[in-house]
Enzyme design. Structure first.
Site, mmCIF file in Angstrom:
data_model
loop_
_atom_site.group_PDB
_atom_site.id
_atom_site.type_symbol
_atom_site.label_atom_id
_atom_site.label_comp_id
_atom_site.label_asym_id
_atom_site.label_seq_id
_atom_site.Cartn_x
_atom_site.Cartn_y
_atom_site.Cartn_z
ATOM 1 N N SER A 63 36.452 18.962 -22.617
ATOM 2 C CA SER A 63 35.849 17.657 -22.364
ATOM 3 C C SER A 63 35.652 16.787 -23.597
ATOM 4 C CB SER A 63 34.499 17.825 -21.658
ATOM 5 O OG SER A 63 33.548 18.417 -22.527
ATOM 6 N N LYS A 132 28.359 16.754 -25.664
ATOM 7 C CA LYS A 132 28.783 15.436 -25.184
ATOM 8 C C LYS A 132 28.362 14.373 -26.190
ATOM 9 C CE LYS A 132 29.956 17.279 -21.153
ATOM 10 N NZ LYS A 132 31.383 17.542 -20.815
#
Length: 257
Positions: A63, A132
């Site tokens: 990701s 993230k």
């Protein structure tokens, strides 16, 4: 030892000078005891460093590509968020799984007795966390997207081409299923995060309610209290070692109204 050649005034024979005894030699510990002592000190220092300053983690998924690749080893520093400090837009952060964001393989920590033991004291990357980028902080409104496919934070478009990957998507926020959505204001004490691999990241945008949904209770935000710290070094592989910096584009975002 020395004596005084001159006679004393009272006719007594000369006296010998007092001699100071040599200090006793300190006994050294056996090598095996010194080794155990040094290992103990190192262990205590590792625990203190992990608890207060720096901790190792690994990237659990794809990701965060292209900058951070699955199984990369990273270092996270904690002092930036001390004494009232909080994650800022553009920071790459490590945080605990808010609940159901990681699958079984991603949530699994290191295997093997040695790796598990070292992970508990911060000497080996631990599992059960996500990595993230912070897109929105308290009060921010995030909108996808402008005519160029860029995210807007408080009305300011983000130029993310230097670090984010579209992966075939038409915009920088495709995980909702389209490029027309809005979320916010971000609640107090929470953040809105996204992976840099925008078309392959189960992030805040993936966990938000679909546009126009009326009975959805999904929570796309991450509690600031669940943030472990800020990623500041890509440690391994060594040929990609570098220090991470906050992208300049976030400096142009205005404060929330």
């Amino acid at each position: 030892m020395s004596t005084t050649d001159e006679p004393t005034t009272d006719g007594r024979p000369p006296q010998e000078d007092p001699v100071t005894p040599a200090p006793a030699k300190r006994k050294h510990l056996p090598v095996w005891q010194e080794t155990i002592l040094l290992l103990g000190i190192a262990l205590v220092l590792a625990i203190v460093i992990k608890a207060l300053f720096v901790q190792a983690f690994y990237i659990p998924s794809e990701s965060m590509e292209p900058g951070l690749v699955q199984n990369d080893r990273i270092l996270v520093e904690k002092p930036s968020y001390w004494l009232g400090g909080a994650p800022e837009r553009g920071d790459v952060v490590v945080f605990k799984d808010p609940g159901g964001w990681l699958n079984g393989a991603e949530a699994a920590g290191p295997s093997g007795f040695v790796a598990k033991t070292l992970s508990k004291v911060g000497l080996y990357p631990t599992g059960g966390h996500l990595v993230k980028r912070v897109i929105g902080v308290e009060g921010d409104v995030i909108k996808c997207c402008d005519e160029k496919g860029r995210l807007l934070v408080n009305g300011q478009p983000l130029d993310e081409k230097d670090y984010a990957r579209l992966g075939g998507a038409e915009c920088y926020g495709p995980m909702v299923g389209n490029c027309d959505w809005e979320v916010g204001p971000v609640p107090k004490g929470q953040i809105f995060v996204m992976g840099d691999n925008r078309n392959n990241s189960a992030d805040s945008s993936y966990h938000m309610c679909p546009p126009k949904a009326t009975d959805c209770t999904r929570n796309p935000y991450v509690d600031v209290d669940d943030v472990v710290g800020k990623v500041f070094v890509l440690l391994w592989p060594s040929d990609r070692f570098h220090v991470l910096h906050r992208p300049d584009t976030f400096a142009d975002v205005p404060d929330a109204e």
